[in-house]
Design an enzyme around this catalytic site. Structure first.
Site, PDB file in Angstrom:
ATOM      1  N   ASN A 110       0.845  -1.196   0.000  1.00  0.00           N
ATOM      2  CA  ASN A 110       0.000   0.000   0.000  1.00  0.00           C
ATOM      3  C   ASN A 110       0.874   1.238   0.000  1.00  0.00           C
ATOM      4  O   ASN A 110       1.972   1.234   0.581  1.00  0.00           O
ATOM      5  CB  ASN A 110      -0.891  -0.003   1.248  1.00  0.00           C
ATOM      6  CG  ASN A 110      -1.836   1.184   1.273  1.00  0.00           C
ATOM      7  OD1 ASN A 110      -2.479   1.503   0.276  1.00  0.00           O
ATOM      8  ND2 ASN A 110      -1.907   1.859   2.412  1.00  0.00           N
ATOM      9  N   HIS A 112       0.935   5.173   1.184  1.00  0.00           N
ATOM     10  CA  HIS A 112       0.219   6.008   2.157  1.00  0.00           C
ATOM     11  C   HIS A 112       0.860   7.393   2.196  1.00  0.00           C
ATOM     12  O   HIS A 112       2.096   7.502   2.246  1.00  0.00           O
ATOM     13  CB  HIS A 112       0.282   5.349   3.541  1.00  0.00           C
ATOM     14  CG  HIS A 112      -0.399   6.154   4.593  1.00  0.00           C
ATOM     15  ND1 HIS A 112      -1.774   6.193   4.719  1.00  0.00           N
ATOM     16  CD2 HIS A 112       0.084   6.995   5.540  1.00  0.00           C
ATOM     17  CE1 HIS A 112      -2.095   7.007   5.706  1.00  0.00           C
ATOM     18  NE2 HIS A 112      -0.983   7.509   6.224  1.00  0.00           N
ATOM     19  N   SER A 139       4.858   6.875   2.224  1.00  0.00           N
ATOM     20  CA  SER A 139       5.436   5.573   2.605  1.00  0.00           C
ATOM     21  C   SER A 139       4.792   4.462   1.788  1.00  0.00           C
ATOM     22  O   SER A 139       3.602   4.518   1.489  1.00  0.00           O
ATOM     23  CB  SER A 139       5.169   5.276   4.083  1.00  0.00           C
ATOM     24  OG  SER A 139       5.642   6.311   4.904  1.00  0.00           O
ATOM     25  N   ASP A 148      -2.523   0.778   8.182  1.00  0.00           N
ATOM     26  CA  ASP A 148      -1.305   1.554   7.909  1.00  0.00           C
ATOM     27  C   ASP A 148      -0.161   1.192   8.855  1.00  0.00           C
ATOM     28  O   ASP A 148       0.648   2.048   9.230  1.00  0.00           O
ATOM     29  CB  ASP A 148      -1.581   3.070   7.991  1.00  0.00           C
ATOM     30  CG  ASP A 148      -2.640   3.513   6.999  1.00  0.00           C
ATOM     31  OD1 ASP A 148      -2.730   2.901   5.918  1.00  0.00           O
ATOM     32  OD2 ASP A 148      -3.372   4.465   7.300  1.00  0.00           O
TER      33      ASP A 148
HETATM   34  C1  GRF Z   1      -2.592   8.624  -3.161  1.00  0.00           C
HETATM   35  O1  GRF Z   1      -2.361   9.893  -2.675  1.00  0.00           O
HETATM   36  C2  GRF Z   1      -2.203   7.583  -2.151  1.00  0.00           C
HETATM   37  O2  GRF Z   1      -1.250   8.017  -1.244  1.00  0.00           O
HETATM   38  C3  GRF Z   1      -3.475   7.304  -1.417  1.00  0.00           C
HETATM   39  O3  GRF Z   1      -4.489   7.462  -2.384  1.00  0.00           O
HETATM   40  C4  GRF Z   1      -4.062   8.371  -3.395  1.00  0.00           C
HETATM   41  C5  GRF Z   1      -4.350   7.745  -4.725  1.00  0.00           C
HETATM   42  O4  GRF Z   1      -4.160   8.622  -5.803  1.00  0.00           O
HETATM   43  N1  GRF Z   1      -3.435   5.991  -0.814  1.00  0.00           N
HETATM   44  P1  GRF Z   1      -4.314   8.087  -7.294  1.00  0.00           P
HETATM   45  O5  GRF Z   1      -5.694   7.465  -7.425  1.00  0.00           O
HETATM   46  O6  GRF Z   1      -3.220   7.119  -7.561  1.00  0.00           O
HETATM   47  O7  GRF Z   1      -4.222   9.318  -8.145  1.00  0.00           O
END
Ligand code: GRF
Length: 216
Positions: A110, A112, A139, A148
């Site tokens: 994931n 984050h 991260s 997380d």
């Molecule tokens: C990202 O900012 C990521 O950190 C979070 O969700 C967002 C996804 O953005 N988990 P995208 O859909 O890849 O533009």
């Protein structure tokens, strides 16, 4: 070169991280193929991105299931059909249940938007500004049953300037994410990064701390 790894990417929305991964695969930086993109929202723009690149894509809509367990079960069935080496959560805005996570130990990643372990959960940019932080970041971690909280593999940082808004931080974070995810997946799919229940190994050395992304 080892066999390309099979990835399944799970999204909820725009899919800009998905796009960065697709681009890195198409330019031969990541030794992998995306077997499928799965979204829990049928209007996720990431599905269009997948279609534009001829990648199989499907929707498992959480609203169609009475409980989270039933949704997880359907999602797991959909994912399993593609026999992924790794499952990439790229902006997937649901919490996975433990049955799903246990089916793929150390295989679910994931991204984050914070320097974990700080700022788990939502609205990390706003909270960082409210707390007067001078630095924020991104991260990539292994998904475990706690939100997380799984082992962090790679962290990147950027400065918070005096008048930065939440939108500014979103922009800085996204630019960083789009470089970090391809980098991490390059290592993982080349077997430079190997993860099992015993240890995380990076280039034959046991990883004691998260890798730091060079945000130059
Ligand atoms: C990202 O900012 C990521 O950190 C979070 O969700 C967002 C996804 O953005 N988990 P995208 O859909 O890849 O533009």
């Amino acid at each position: 070169m080892t066999e390309p790894k099979n990835l399944v990417v799970i999204i909820s929305g725009n899919g800009s991280n998905l796009q960065s991964i697709i681009d890195a695969i198409e330019s031969d930086r990541i030794n992998a193929r995306i077997r499928a993109v799965i979204s829990n929202n049928d209007d996720a723009y990431g599905l269009v991105r997948a279609q534009n690149h001829g990648i199989e894509n499907t929707v498992v809509n959480h609203r169609e299931f009475a409980t989270r367990d039933l949704f997880d079960e359907a999602l797991l069935k959909s994912v399993a059909a593609y026999q992924p080496d790794f499952i990439v959560l790229a902006g997937f805005m649901r919490i996975l249940g433990s049955a799903f996570i246990q089916a793929y130990p150390n295989k679910i990643l994931n991204i984050h938007p914070s320097i974990l372990p700080n700022y788990k959960g939502l609205k990390t940019h706003q909270r960082a500004i409210d707390n007067g932080e001078t630095e924020h970041g991104v991260s990539i971690h292994i998904v475990t049953a706690d939100l997380d909280d799984g082992p962090v593999l790679l962290r990147g940082r950027y400065p918070i300037e005096e008048n930065d808004t939440v939108e500014d931080l979103h922009g800085k974070g996204h630019r960083l994410e789009h470089r970090m995810f391809p980098q991490l997946l390059t290592w993982l799919c080349n077997d430079d990064l190997q993860i099992d229940e015993e240890a995380i190994m990076f280039k034959q050395q046991r990883l004691q701390h998260p890798l730091e992304f060079d945000n130059a």
